[in-house]
Design an enzyme around this catalytic site. Structure first.
Site, PDB file in Angstrom:
ATOM      1  CE1 TYR A  17      -3.436   2.804   0.594  1.00 17.44           C
ATOM      2  CE2 TYR A  17      -2.068   3.402   2.477  1.00 17.44           C
ATOM      3  CZ  TYR A  17      -3.097   3.689   1.599  1.00 17.44           C
ATOM      4  OH  TYR A  17      -3.769   4.885   1.703  1.00 17.44           O
ATOM      5  CD  GLU A  39      -8.222   7.783   4.373  1.00 15.63           C
ATOM      6  OE1 GLU A  39      -8.208   7.868   5.615  1.00 15.63           O
ATOM      7  OE2 GLU A  39      -7.232   7.422   3.720  1.00 15.63           O
ATOM      8  CD1 TRP A  47      -3.988   2.577   5.547  1.00 17.14           C
ATOM      9  CD2 TRP A  47      -6.129   3.164   5.465  1.00 17.14           C
ATOM     10  NE1 TRP A  47      -4.424   2.422   4.247  1.00 17.14           N
ATOM     11  CE2 TRP A  47      -5.740   2.770   4.176  1.00 17.14           C
ATOM     12  CE3 TRP A  47      -7.454   3.579   5.668  1.00 17.14           C
ATOM     13  CZ2 TRP A  47      -6.602   2.781   3.083  1.00 17.14           C
ATOM     14  CZ3 TRP A  47      -8.318   3.589   4.575  1.00 17.14           C
ATOM     15  CH2 TRP A  47      -7.896   3.194   3.304  1.00 17.14           C
TER      16      TRP A  47
END
Length: 195
Positions: A17, A39, A47
């Protein structure tokens, strides 16, 4: 070995990522919408939690096709609330439908969501020059402004911190620290040495 931003763990999914997505400019409307929803789902969580569930989110929410999401029935929302593959928070789940409606309105108004959202940075990525992770802010005046505008446009789960994180994720703001090999200054060096 290439240096990465200090927040990256040894998890292959996280490394991938960071290396391939974070800070890379995104102009595809569906992808921009997906990231905004993810988000929002992250609010109050890490996250990493969302990243591990991302594929489940894509399946659960019709690959973030807003046209399909706006037609979700109460039954469909109930199924999502019972889905163990995503964060089972009723408000966050409902916000995806709310955001899909707002997203489609913006797209109609501006021709594309990308056109609208990139307008916050004058259609040019902001490249920061942080030397350490500690310098990177959680929000700024720009994310405050974006948050206000998105709320006004009907979006939810778009506080200033979420907006800042979103801008980092979709490459509107590049917050790779300068020692990280993903910082644009290293790309420039590489291209000049390969000439």
């Amino acid at each position: 070995m290439s240096k990465r931003c200090a927040w990256v763990t040894k998890e292959p999914l996280y490394i991938d990522y960071h290396d391939r997505e974070w800070g890379v400019p995104v102009y595809d409307d569906r992808k921009l919408f997906e990231m905004l929803c993810l988000e929002g789902a992250q609010a109050g969580l890490s996250w990493w939690t969302i990243l591990q569930k991302r594929e489940n989110y894509r399946k659960a929410f019709d690959h973030f096709e807003a046209e399909k999401i706006v037609k979700y029935t109460d039954e469909k929302l109930q199924l999502l609330i019972e889905d163990k593959g995503i964060v089972r928070n009723k408000l966050k789940i409902k916000s995806v439908v709310t955001n899909a409606k707002a997203f489609l309105n913006i797209r109609e108004q501006y021709g594309s969501f990308a056109q609208y959202i990139w307008g916050f940075v004058d259609h040019e990525p902001i490249i920061n020059q942080w030397t350490s992770e500690k310098e990177v802010p959680a929000f700024n005046a720009l994310s405050d402004q974006m948050s206000k505008q998105l709320k006004k446009a009907g979006f939810s789960f778009v506080g200033s911190t979420i907006c800042y994180s979103y801008m980092q994720a979709v490459g509107m703001i590049n917050d790779h620290t300068i020692e990280c090999f993903c910082h644009p200054s290293h790309q420039r060096q590489e291209s000049s040495t390969s000439l």
